[in-house]
Design a protein around this motif. Sequence first.
Motif, PDB file in Angstrom:
ATOM      1  N   ARG A 135       0.812  -1.221   0.000  1.00 29.47           N
ATOM      2  CA  ARG A 135       0.000   0.000   0.000  1.00 29.47           C
ATOM      3  C   ARG A 135       0.847   1.273   0.000  1.00 29.47           C
ATOM      4  O   ARG A 135       0.519   2.233  -0.702  1.00 29.47           O
ATOM      5  N   LEU A 139       0.878   5.525  -2.073  1.00 21.28           N
ATOM      6  CA  LEU A 139       0.391   6.690  -1.325  1.00 21.28           C
ATOM      7  C   LEU A 139       1.176   7.954  -1.642  1.00 21.28           C
ATOM      8  O   LEU A 139       2.318   7.898  -2.108  1.00 21.28           O
ATOM      9  N   ARG A 140       0.583   9.079  -1.320  1.00 26.33           N
ATOM     10  CA  ARG A 140       1.319  10.346  -1.341  1.00 26.33           C
ATOM     11  C   ARG A 140       2.446  10.200  -0.310  1.00 26.33           C
ATOM     12  O   ARG A 140       2.204   9.776   0.818  1.00 26.33           O
ATOM     13  N   ASP A 197     -14.476   5.462  -0.184  1.00 24.32           N
ATOM     14  CA  ASP A 197     -14.689   6.869   0.156  1.00 24.32           C
ATOM     15  C   ASP A 197     -15.436   7.530  -0.997  1.00 24.32           C
ATOM     16  O   ASP A 197     -15.036   7.399  -2.163  1.00 24.32           O
ATOM     17  N   ASN A 200     -13.410   9.393  -3.576  1.00 25.81           N
ATOM     18  CA  ASN A 200     -12.421   8.791  -4.489  1.00 25.81           C
ATOM     19  C   ASN A 200     -12.631   9.314  -5.906  1.00 25.81           C
ATOM     20  O   ASN A 200     -13.772   9.538  -6.333  1.00 25.81           O
ATOM     21  N   ARG A 201     -11.522   9.477  -6.626  1.00 27.35           N
ATOM     22  CA  ARG A 201     -11.612   9.912  -8.028  1.00 27.35           C
ATOM     23  C   ARG A 201     -12.330   8.845  -8.851  1.00 27.35           C
ATOM     24  O   ARG A 201     -12.221   7.647  -8.571  1.00 27.35           O
ATOM     25  N   VAL A 204     -11.045   4.986 -10.003  1.00 25.16           N
ATOM     26  CA  VAL A 204     -10.048   4.386  -9.104  1.00 25.16           C
ATOM     27  C   VAL A 204     -10.589   3.044  -8.610  1.00 25.16           C
ATOM     28  O   VAL A 204     -11.643   2.982  -7.992  1.00 25.16           O
ATOM     29  N   GLU A 205      -9.854   1.998  -8.921  1.00 21.27           N
ATOM     30  CA  GLU A 205     -10.302   0.645  -8.583  1.00 21.27           C
ATOM     31  C   GLU A 205      -9.744   0.206  -7.234  1.00 21.27           C
ATOM     32  O   GLU A 205      -8.672   0.655  -6.817  1.00 21.27           O
ATOM     33  N   PRO A 207      -7.530  -1.630  -4.949  1.00 17.88           N
ATOM     34  CA  PRO A 207      -6.221  -2.225  -5.262  1.00 17.88           C
ATOM     35  C   PRO A 207      -6.124  -3.675  -4.790  1.00 17.88           C
ATOM     36  O   PRO A 207      -6.896  -4.118  -3.937  1.00 17.88           O
TER      37      PRO A 207
ATOM     38  N   ALA B  92      -6.315   5.990   4.056  1.00 14.53           N
ATOM     39  CA  ALA B  92      -6.299   7.343   3.515  1.00 14.53           C
ATOM     40  C   ALA B  92      -5.363   7.427   2.317  1.00 14.53           C
ATOM     41  O   ALA B  92      -4.811   6.421   1.869  1.00 14.53           O
ATOM     42  N   ARG B  93      -5.195   8.639   1.814  1.00 11.62           N
ATOM     43  CA  ARG B  93      -4.354   8.857   0.625  1.00 11.62           C
ATOM     44  C   ARG B  93      -2.896   9.132   0.995  1.00 11.62           C
ATOM     45  O   ARG B  93      -2.026   9.184   0.138  1.00 11.62           O
ATOM     46  N   SER B  94      -2.650   9.333   2.280  1.00  9.90           N
ATOM     47  CA  SER B  94      -1.276   9.434   2.793  1.00  9.90           C
ATOM     48  C   SER B  94      -1.180   8.471   3.967  1.00  9.90           C
ATOM     49  O   SER B  94      -2.191   8.168   4.618  1.00  9.90           O
ATOM     50  N   ASP B 172      -5.732  15.413   3.719  1.00  5.48           N
ATOM     51  CA  ASP B 172      -5.416  16.805   3.400  1.00  5.48           C
ATOM     52  C   ASP B 172      -6.182  17.164   2.128  1.00  5.48           C
ATOM     53  O   ASP B 172      -6.267  16.357   1.195  1.00  5.48           O
ATOM     54  N   GLU B 173      -6.728  18.362   2.100  1.00  4.65           N
ATOM     55  CA  GLU B 173      -7.640  18.727   1.016  1.00  4.65           C
ATOM     56  C   GLU B 173      -7.030  18.471  -0.369  1.00  4.65           C
ATOM     57  O   GLU B 173      -7.693  17.918  -1.248  1.00  4.65           O
ATOM     58  N   ASP B 175      -4.947  16.299  -1.282  1.00  2.00           N
ATOM     59  CA  ASP B 175      -4.731  14.881  -1.586  1.00  2.00           C
ATOM     60  C   ASP B 175      -5.965  14.205  -2.186  1.00  2.00           C
ATOM     61  O   ASP B 175      -5.858  13.118  -2.764  1.00  2.00           O
ATOM     62  N   TYR B 176      -7.131  14.842  -2.041  1.00  2.63           N
ATOM     63  CA  TYR B 176      -8.345  14.240  -2.620  1.00  2.63           C
ATOM     64  C   TYR B 176      -8.276  14.184  -4.143  1.00  2.63           C
ATOM     65  O   TYR B 176      -9.020  13.438  -4.772  1.00  2.63           O
ATOM     66  N   GLU B 177      -7.367  14.968  -4.720  1.00  5.38           N
ATOM     67  CA  GLU B 177      -7.201  14.945  -6.179  1.00  5.38           C
ATOM     68  C   GLU B 177      -6.442  13.712  -6.658  1.00  5.38           C
ATOM     69  O   GLU B 177      -6.448  13.393  -7.847  1.00  5.38           O
ATOM     70  N   LEU B 178      -5.758  13.025  -5.736  1.00 11.84           N
ATOM     71  CA  LEU B 178      -4.894  11.908  -6.143  1.00 11.84           C
ATOM     72  C   LEU B 178      -5.721  10.671  -6.485  1.00 11.84           C
ATOM     73  O   LEU B 178      -6.734  10.396  -5.847  1.00 11.84           O
ATOM     74  N   PRO B 179      -5.272   9.907  -7.492  1.00 13.09           N
ATOM     75  CA  PRO B 179      -6.025   8.712  -7.911  1.00 13.09           C
ATOM     76  C   PRO B 179      -5.689   7.507  -7.029  1.00 13.09           C
ATOM     77  O   PRO B 179      -5.175   6.500  -7.500  1.00 13.09           O
ATOM     78  N   ILE B 180      -5.958   7.650  -5.730  1.00 16.73           N
ATOM     79  CA  ILE B 180      -5.623   6.607  -4.750  1.00 16.73           C
ATOM     80  C   ILE B 180      -6.919   6.092  -4.141  1.00 16.73           C
ATOM     81  O   ILE B 180      -7.777   6.889  -3.735  1.00 16.73           O
ATOM     82  N   TRP B 181      -7.062   4.774  -4.069  1.00  7.56           N
ATOM     83  CA  TRP B 181      -8.257   4.227  -3.429  1.00  7.56           C
ATOM     84  C   TRP B 181      -8.195   4.507  -1.931  1.00  7.56           C
ATOM     85  O   TRP B 181      -7.243   4.116  -1.246  1.00  7.56           O
ATOM     86  N   ALA B 182      -9.209   5.174  -1.417  1.00  9.61           N
ATOM     87  CA  ALA B 182      -9.315   5.434   0.017  1.00  9.61           C
ATOM     88  C   ALA B 182     -10.672   4.938   0.484  1.00  9.61           C
ATOM     89  O   ALA B 182     -11.620   4.848  -0.297  1.00  9.61           O
TER      90      ALA B 182
END
Lengths: 217, 217
Positions: A135, A139-140, A197, A200-201, A204-205, A207, B92-94, B172-173, B175-182
């Motif tokens: 994971r 992540l960022r 969530d 989510n964009r 986004v599948e 993982p 989360a995304r981070s 973080d606001e 980070d919601y733009e990132l294509p990460i499954w959360a």
Amino acid sequence: MTAAAPTDRTRLRRAHERGHHDRATIDAILDATPQCAVGYTIDGAPYVTPTLHWREGDHVYWHGSSASRALRACDRAEVCLTVSILDGFVLARSGFHHSVNSRSVMLFGTAFKVTDPAEKEARLTAFIDGLFPGRTGMLRPNTEQEIKSTTILGLEIAETSAKVRSGPPKDDEEDYELPIWAGVIPVAMQAGDPIRDTRNRDGVELPAHLRGWRWPG
Amino acid sequence: MTAAAPTDRTRLRRAHERGHHDRATIDAILDATPQCAVGYTIDGAPYVTPTLHWREGDHVYWHGSSASRALRACDRAEVCLTVSILDGFVLARSGFHHSVNSRSVMLFGTAFKVTDPAEKEARLTAFIDGLFPGRTGMLRPNTEQEIKSTTILGLEIAETSAKVRSGPPKDDEEDYELPIWAGVIPVAMQAGDPIRDTRNRDGVELPAHLRGWRWPG
């Protein structure tokens, strides 16, 4: 993976047959759940904080905010970290012989803080990837400030004991004649379906590390 | 069911919005699981013993063998009883914003021993029947010696706090733009099918209190 000699704190006084000191048993229990309870003192009074732990080799770690009073109280202090997994209710023919099937570990020692930022990052990566393999690579990245504001505590697996009970009830011999249903109700942690969530964009599948995810136990 | 004023030990210092002091919230968490961890000290060092608790009105109780060193150390001593229910992993995304959904209660106070044999029997009946309604009525009655060799400790629900986290990750606001499954992986204790003791008498059926038995949570 050698057995440590029991100390006054880790020798099992009763139900000796349920006690274990070998590292294979202890590590298996520590690895079977991330849930633990950390005991410490503040001004001599006992506190217990529930948290998540992870094991790397001969150490267990837990973490939290650097502002946490619980973590500050544990740093360089005597702690008792306990892991307990409930496996079932043991229903006997008398109230007295009711019991639980469970696996538990008590670890004693002086907690230490992981201070090197690179090591902290490696420990946190091991924690997340231990539960959800791969994971962290998605992540960022962590920021310097995030690593700084996270405290990681560690404890050597040295003074420790495990206690395991499994199997059917053990009733008084004459009670086996009674027409009472006895047995075990097994219990275990189970994961449900992942809840996406709503932010989510699109596209986004889920993982691979979360597909069919199962509780470690 | 009134709220107690927070003390220095029960005031939530961080994440205040997750803290609760009202009895309805605290009782609901105490009643949602029998699993707890009791913290106490021996010669000033912290110990944590996993055990089962039950609540009756304004008190929680736990029990064990009268020979138990843990119970003897708690009697008339300061203890911290903690209940923690893990409801899910919050992804989360981070790494930093990963968290868990959980409900926990910390109870502080001086533990007392239930000494009257009739009261001890009533407490133990409430414990077993609380989990398995009506079971004690089917069992071989307790003996005087069994009641004597069982220690029950109690703690008033007075100095206490609860902490609850639920819902999706809070990233973080940007980070919601990132294509990460959360999202959240829910987890919960689940009961399996009852396992009949092979020594049950022929014709003994699974009683009503165990049919379709569900974890209290």
